[in-house]
Design an enzyme around this catalytic site. Sequence first.
Site: not given
Length: 402
Positions: A76, A123
């Site tokens: 990410k 998340d």
Amino acid sequence: MTVKYQIVKNDTSKREKVSLDFLSEDVAKQTIKYHSSFDQYSETPLVELKELAKYLGLKNIFVKDESYRFGLNAFKVLGGSFAIGQYIANKLGKSLDELQYRTLISDEIKEQLGEITFITATDGNHGRGVAWTANQLKQKAIVYMPKGSVQERVENIRALGAKCEVLDKNYDDCVRQANEEAEKYGYVMIQDTSWDGYEDIPTWIMQGYITMAYEAYLKMEEQNVRPTHIFLQAGVGSLASAVTGFFSSVYSDNKPIITIVEPDKAACLYKTAKADDGELHPVKGDMNTIMAGLACGEPVTIGWPVLNAYAENFLSVPDEVAAHGMRVLGNPLKGDERIISGESGAATMGVVSQVMSLEELKDIKEALKLDENSVVLCFSTEGDTDFEHYRDVVWNGLYQNK
């Protein structure tokens, strides 16, 4: 054993093609130049699982192992760091080529920028990447996480100097709160979810993800191998859109079959593809899946047209599929390399393994056109970002098909 898969076949030959210029190889060259300027950069492994391919009846399997990315155990950071770099370049009226890592972290740039607070919802992995980048730039970060978030992921973000709170909300509502605070206090929102009026930063995040795809592409070209099938996991769909667009661009002459995989409790892209009415169809509620990185209910607006035009299949699968994938990758056949893959990272391998092994999924296998001539490419997007849960699944057999 009963495994409940749902599939939507998408006839891309009947879809209006969209421009892939923003996900092209030229863009990939820019993103990899930027990321490779970081001291922490090294190319992540593309693992060839020959024995598993033979066992499953496939020609070959390749898995891009993102657990090594920048020491953060997930891919990410590629998106968040690239988006922040582009934001700073625009703010200073410079080209990103002038602002490679060493320049970005300099006192001179900090003085020109002043103090910036970056805010996001996550998340886990995306927020950690944003927090890491802000920390590198000596700036501030605020990260909101949905209820049920794992404490280990919270602490990993806080360890990078960011303010991190778990809210009593689902992921999409955390995004809304972060955006409200960004507008109220002048923070900079770094989110891969897009909506009308908020599209530049999500576009840059998607472009940042291409570094991962480009590395895999170059390695396979080096070996004179092309994938016939690419499996991509999806939350909002930014990663899936970026990788779908990139490979559809570079392999325009003979595009691989692309399959999007989502948890059945958060299958907003599957739901949108199934409706096929030109509208986006979000999923509401808690979306309580072990695939925390994929527990997103609202499709990315800028990415859906790419998926709709170039992805052939949309799969909705239960949590047990991801758990199976974690065990397959973590317990390799003799001669294959072990891959530590988390819940969201292993979902696609769980699909490939089960589809090729289970008689009850024979129709899915035929729909995906998988056979002994297939060369499969998957992306293990995270390692054991929840250390205890990883061991509960891989060591203790949590989440087995009934």
